[in-house]
Design a protein around this motif. Structure first.
Motif, mmCIF file in Angstrom:
data_model
loop_
_atom_site.group_PDB
_atom_site.id
_atom_site.type_symbol
_atom_site.label_atom_id
_atom_site.label_comp_id
_atom_site.label_asym_id
_atom_site.label_seq_id
_atom_site.Cartn_x
_atom_site.Cartn_y
_atom_site.Cartn_z
ATOM 1 N N SER A 7 -1.528 -8.922 -5.235
ATOM 2 C CA SER A 7 -0.807 -7.933 -6.066
ATOM 3 C C SER A 7 -1.710 -6.722 -6.291
ATOM 4 N N ILE A 8 -1.060 -5.584 -6.558
ATOM 5 C CA ILE A 8 -1.796 -4.333 -6.703
ATOM 6 C C ILE A 8 -1.137 -3.486 -7.777
ATOM 7 N N GLU A 9 -1.949 -2.710 -8.499
ATOM 8 C CA GLU A 9 -1.434 -1.791 -9.517
ATOM 9 C C GLU A 9 -2.124 -0.442 -9.327
ATOM 10 N N ILE A 10 -1.311 0.613 -9.262
ATOM 11 C CA ILE A 10 -1.871 1.960 -9.151
ATOM 12 C C ILE A 10 -2.208 2.454 -10.550
ATOM 13 N N LEU A 11 -3.484 2.730 -10.794
ATOM 14 C CA LEU A 11 -3.943 3.192 -12.103
ATOM 15 C C LEU A 11 -4.059 4.709 -12.173
ATOM 16 N N GLY A 12 -4.401 5.325 -11.061
ATOM 17 C CA GLY A 12 -4.550 6.781 -11.013
ATOM 18 C C GLY A 12 -4.344 7.271 -9.600
ATOM 19 N N PRO A 13 -3.140 7.740 -9.257
ATOM 20 C CA PRO A 13 -2.876 8.148 -7.872
ATOM 21 C C PRO A 13 -3.663 9.400 -7.500
ATOM 22 N N SER A 14 -4.072 9.499 -6.242
ATOM 23 C CA SER A 14 -4.693 10.705 -5.707
ATOM 24 C C SER A 14 -3.600 11.510 -5.023
ATOM 25 N N LEU A 15 -3.185 12.607 -5.657
ATOM 26 C CA LEU A 15 -2.007 13.335 -5.218
ATOM 27 C C LEU A 15 -2.327 14.578 -4.395
ATOM 28 N N ALA A 16 -3.529 15.148 -4.597
ATOM 29 C CA ALA A 16 -3.873 16.400 -3.917
ATOM 30 C C ALA A 16 -4.656 16.121 -2.634
ATOM 31 N N ARG A 17 -4.619 17.095 -1.736
ATOM 32 C CA ARG A 17 -5.393 16.991 -0.490
ATOM 33 C C ARG A 17 -6.875 17.115 -0.824
ATOM 34 N N LEU A 18 -7.669 16.184 -0.344
ATOM 35 C CA LEU A 18 -9.094 16.182 -0.659
ATOM 36 C C LEU A 18 -9.792 17.363 0.018
ATOM 37 N N PRO A 19 -10.612 18.129 -0.730
ATOM 38 C CA PRO A 19 -11.367 19.226 -0.107
ATOM 39 C C PRO A 19 -12.466 18.715 0.815
ATOM 40 N N PHE A 20 -12.928 17.484 0.574
ATOM 41 C CA PHE A 20 -13.890 16.813 1.454
ATOM 42 C C PHE A 20 -13.858 15.332 1.120
ATOM 43 N N LEU A 38 0.809 -1.221 0.000
ATOM 44 C CA LEU A 38 0.000 0.000 0.000
ATOM 45 C C LEU A 38 0.844 1.274 0.000
ATOM 46 N N GLU A 39 2.139 1.131 -0.185
ATOM 47 C CA GLU A 39 3.007 2.296 -0.187
ATOM 48 C C GLU A 39 2.646 3.229 -1.347
ATOM 49 N N GLY A 40 2.445 4.537 -1.035
ATOM 50 C CA GLY A 40 2.124 5.531 -2.066
ATOM 51 C C GLY A 40 0.657 5.587 -2.436
ATOM 52 N N ILE A 41 -0.169 4.819 -1.730
ATOM 53 C CA ILE A 41 -1.599 4.795 -2.051
ATOM 54 C C ILE A 41 -2.368 5.565 -0.990
ATOM 55 N N SER A 42 -3.117 6.545 -1.429
ATOM 56 C CA SER A 42 -3.922 7.352 -0.511
ATOM 57 C C SER A 42 -5.399 7.218 -0.871
#
Length: 577
Positions: free
Chosen positions: A96-109, A58-62
Motif C-alpha cells: 500500500s502507498i500514500e501520497i503525502l506531498g506530490p511533486s507537481l512542477a517540472r524539476l529544474p534539476f 504508482l499512478e500520479g507519483i513523480s
C-alpha cells in the motif's frame, strides 16, 4: 515512530527481514523492469529500495514526490545487492502507498545531480540542492563540527554567552549593515561585524572565559573563501591572558577538531609562530600555504652589486625550483603568468653543471654566481626565478610566483593540514586612499611596548600583539591581546587620527568600562565556515552554508535584497533618493 513510518530509510537491515514496516520519504528513482518496478525512497537518513508488483499503485507519483509505503522487508536477490548503501541487502515489497506531498512542477534539476548545475539555479532552488545527499551531508557535518567545538570550549572552562545582533555602528574595518530605527527618527542600528566590543565588555564585567558561535555581518565582496553578508566564528576571549595563552587554547581546539573530523595528518601543537615580516619575505603572503615546499630568498644585497639595470636599486627576490626536463613552453607559460599579474617580466637562471643558462647569466661575475648558489642552495639542473619591484609589491608578486610554480610542478601535498600562527603584525599602516596612518589589523589591539612605544617610536615601526591562524593558505582566524588601558587606548587612536571626543563617541562604553578597572585580556575567533570548508575539501565556502547569499550578495531563494512599501519606509523615516 509515527503514523507515517515505523522505520527511517537508512535503518532496515537483514534482521528486519519478514517484518511489516512503514517508511516515508522522497521518490529518488523509479526503474520499471517489465512489470516489476523498483522505487528508491530517500529521507534524511538514507535510501531504501522498494518493490512494486502493481503498477497502478504508482499512478500520479513523480520523482521527488513525498510518499509513505507499507510492506514486508525481504532479502534482495544476490544479483541486486547494493553494497554502496547501508540498506543494500534488503528491500521492501510494497502492498500500500500514500501520497503525502506530490511533486507537481517540472524539476529544474535532479537533486542528486545538483553539483553539476549552475550555482545561480542551485541557490534559487536551494531546497532541492540540499536534497542531494552530498550537499545534505555537508550541512549535517557542519552541525557535528559546531557541536564538537562547543564541547571542547566547555571542557576548557569557557562559558557560552550570547551578545546582541542589533548594536551601534563602529569603524571596525568593513562596511556595516545598517538597520533604521522606527522609534528614533534618523538613527540607525548596525549588525555587528563581530562581537568585539561586547566580548571585551564581558571581560570588564568579571567573566573569565567567554565563547559563542557568533554570527558576524560585513558588507564585503564575496570570494571563494568568504561569504558576503553573514558568517560564523568560534568567538572566544580570556581574562588575565597573554598572547601565548590564547594561542595554546586555539591550537588545542583546532588540532583536536581537525584530527577528529579528518584522516589527513594535522600539524601537531605547538604550531609554528611566524612573524609577519618573515612570512611576507619567505612566503610572499601573511596566509602562507606551508604544504608548498618552495621558499623565497632575499637577493637584494647580491644584486646591489650587479650591473643589471632592471634590478638596480630595488628589492629582488629569488625562488629555487627543480624544473629539470621541463620544455621551453613551461618557462614561457611562467612568463605569461607573471605578465598577467602585473609583473614586467620574469628572469631565471638554470644551473647546468658548472655553468648558468639564462638571459641574466652575462650580468653576473663568477663570485656573484657562487654567492647566488650559496644563498638559494642551488643544485645541478635547478632553476632560480627572479622577482623585482618596489616594496611591498615585490613580496606579493613573489608569493604569487611561488604558488604558481608549486601548482605547475605539482608539489602540493594535499593530504595534510599544515597550521601556523602569523604573529607580530604592524600596528599601523599608510591608508592607500587617504595617505594617512591607519590601523593595520584591529584597532583594539595592544601595541608592543605599550604607551612608551606609542609616544617615542615611529608608528609604522610599532608592532602589535596581533595574530592569525592559517591553515593550508586559508586564514582561519584573527585575534589580539586587547588594549585595556584608557591612556594607551587614547594614544593609539590619536595616532590613527581619532580625537579623544571621537574615541568616546564611537567606543564610549568600552572606554568608560576601562576607566572602572579592566583585566588584561585577549582572544580570537576562528571561522567556522572556513573550518568546515577545509574539512570537507570544498573550494567554495557557499557549499558549506545552508542558505548562502550568492557572490553578488543576493538571496536568490527568498529574493533579498528586495523592495519595501512606501508605508514601511515612512515608518522608519526613510526617503529614497
Amino acid at each position: 515512530m509515527s503514523k507515517y513510518r515505523t522505520h527511517n530509510c537508512g535503518e532496515l537491515r537483514t534482521e528486519n527481514i519478514g517484518e511489516n514496516v512503514k517508511i516515508a520519504g522522497w521518490v529518488d528513482t523509479v526503474r520499471n523492469h517489465g512489470g516489476v518496478i523498483f522505487l528508491d525512497l530517500r529521507d534524511h537518513y538514507g535510501v531504501t529500495q522498494t518493490v512494486f508488483h502493481d503498477e497502478s499503485l504508482l499512478e500520479g507519483i513523480s520523482r521527488e514526490s513525498v510518499i509513505s509505503v507499507t510492506g514486508k522487508v525481504v532479502e534482495r536477490d544476490e544479483d541486486t545487492i547494493n553494497p554502496k548503501i547501508a540498506t543494500g541487502l534488503v528491500e521492501v515489497v510494497v502492498d500500500s502507498i500514500e501520497i503525502l506531498g506530490p511533486s507537481l512542477a517540472r524539476l529544474p534539476f535532479i537533486p542528486g545531480e545538483s553539483t553539476a548545475t549552475r550555482e545561480d539555479v542551485r541557490l534559487k532552488y536551494r531546497f532541492l540542492d540540499l536534497r542531494n545527499p552530498e550537499m545534505h551531508e555537508i550541512i549535517v557535518f557542519r552541525s557535528k563540527v559546531i557541536s564538537y567545538l562547543r564541547k571542547k570550549m566547555e571542557e576548557l572552562g569557557f562559558v557560552e554567552i550570547q551578545t546582541p545582533i542589533l548594536t551601534c555602528s563602529s569603524p571596525e574595518g568593513a562596511r556595516d549593515y545598517l538597520v533604521p530605527s522606527r522609534k528614533h527618527k534618523g538613527k540607525f542600528y548596525a549588525l555587528p561585524q563581530a562581537p568585539q566590543q561586547f566580548k571585551q565588555l564581558l571581560m570588564a564585567s568579571g567573566f573569565d572565559k567567554y565563547f559563542q558561535i557568533a554570527p558576524c555581518f560585513r558588507d564585503e565582496d564575496a570570494r571563494l573563501d568568504r561569504s558576503p553578508g553573514e558568517f560564523y566564528q568560534l568567538d572566544f576571549e580570556m581574562a588575565f591572558a597573554e598572547q601565548e595563552d590564547v594561542l595554546n587554547v586555539a591550537e588545542t581546539v583546532i588540532y583536536d577538531t581537525f584530527s577528529h573530523f579528518s584522516d589527513f595528518s594535522v600539524s601537531k601543537p605547538p604550531f609554528r609562530r611566524i612573524p609577519y615580516n618573515e612570512a611576507m619575505l619567505t612566503y610572499g603572503s601573511d596566509k602562507p600555504d606551508l604544504r608548498n615546499p618552495l621558499i623565497i630568498k632575499d637577493l637584494t644585497d647580491l644584486f646591489a652589486e650587479v650591473d643589471f639595470p632592471a634590478f638596480k636599486g630595488r628589492p629582488v627576490r629569488g625562488i629555487k625550483a627543480d624544473c629539470s626536463n621541463k620544455p621551453r613552453s613551461f618557462f614561457e607559460n611562467m612568463l605569461k603568468f607573471a605578465l598577467s599579474i602585473g609583473m614586467k617580466g620574469l628572469g631565471y637562471l638554470t644551473l647546468a653543471g658548472d655553468i648558468f643558462k639564462g638571459p641574466i647569466d652575462k650580468f653576473l661575475n663568477p663570485e656573484q654566481k657562487a654567492e647566488l648558489i650559496r644563498i638559494v642552495d642551488l643544485k645541478d639542473n635547478e632553476t632560480v626565478f627572479f622577482i623585482c619591484d618596489e616594496l611591498p609589491i615585490v613580496n606579493t608578486y613573489a608569493g604569487q610566483i611561488r604558488t604558481e610554480l608549486c601548482n605547475q610542478l605539482d608539489l602540493l601535498d594535499k593530504d595534510r593540514y599544515e597550521m601556523c600562527f602569523i604573529i607580530d603584525y604592524p600596528m599601523y599602516e599608510i591608508n592607500e586612499e587617504t595617505g594617512k596612518i591607519d590601523f593595520t589589523h584591529n584597532p583594539f589591539s595592544m601595541p608592543q611596548g605599550g604607551l612608551e612605544a606609542l609616544e617615542n617610536e615611529d608608528p609604522l615601526t610599532i608592532l602589535a600583539y596581533q595574530y592569525d591562524i592559517v591553515c593550508n593558505g586559508v586564514e582561519l582566524s584573527s585575534g589580539a591581546v586587547r588594549n585595556h588601558h584608557p591612556d594607551i587606548m587614547k594614544k593609539a587612536f590619536e595616532i590613527a587620527g581619532y580625537s579623544h571626543e571621537e574615541l568616546k563617541a564611537k567606543f564610549g562604553a568600552l572606554y568608560t568600562a576601562f576607566t572602572y578597572g579592566a583585566p588584561p585580556h585577549a582572544g580570537m575567533a576562528p571561522g567556522v565556515d572556513r573550518m568546515v570548508m577545509l574539512l570537507t575539501g570544498r573550494s567554495n565556502i557557499r557549499d558549506v552554508i545552508a542558505f548562502p547569499l550568492n557572490s553578488n550578495a543576493q538571496d536568490l531563494l527568498l529574493g533579498a535584497p528586495n523592495e519595501v512599501t512606501e508605508k514601511q519606509l515612512r515608518e522608519v523615516h526613510i526617503k529614497l533618493r
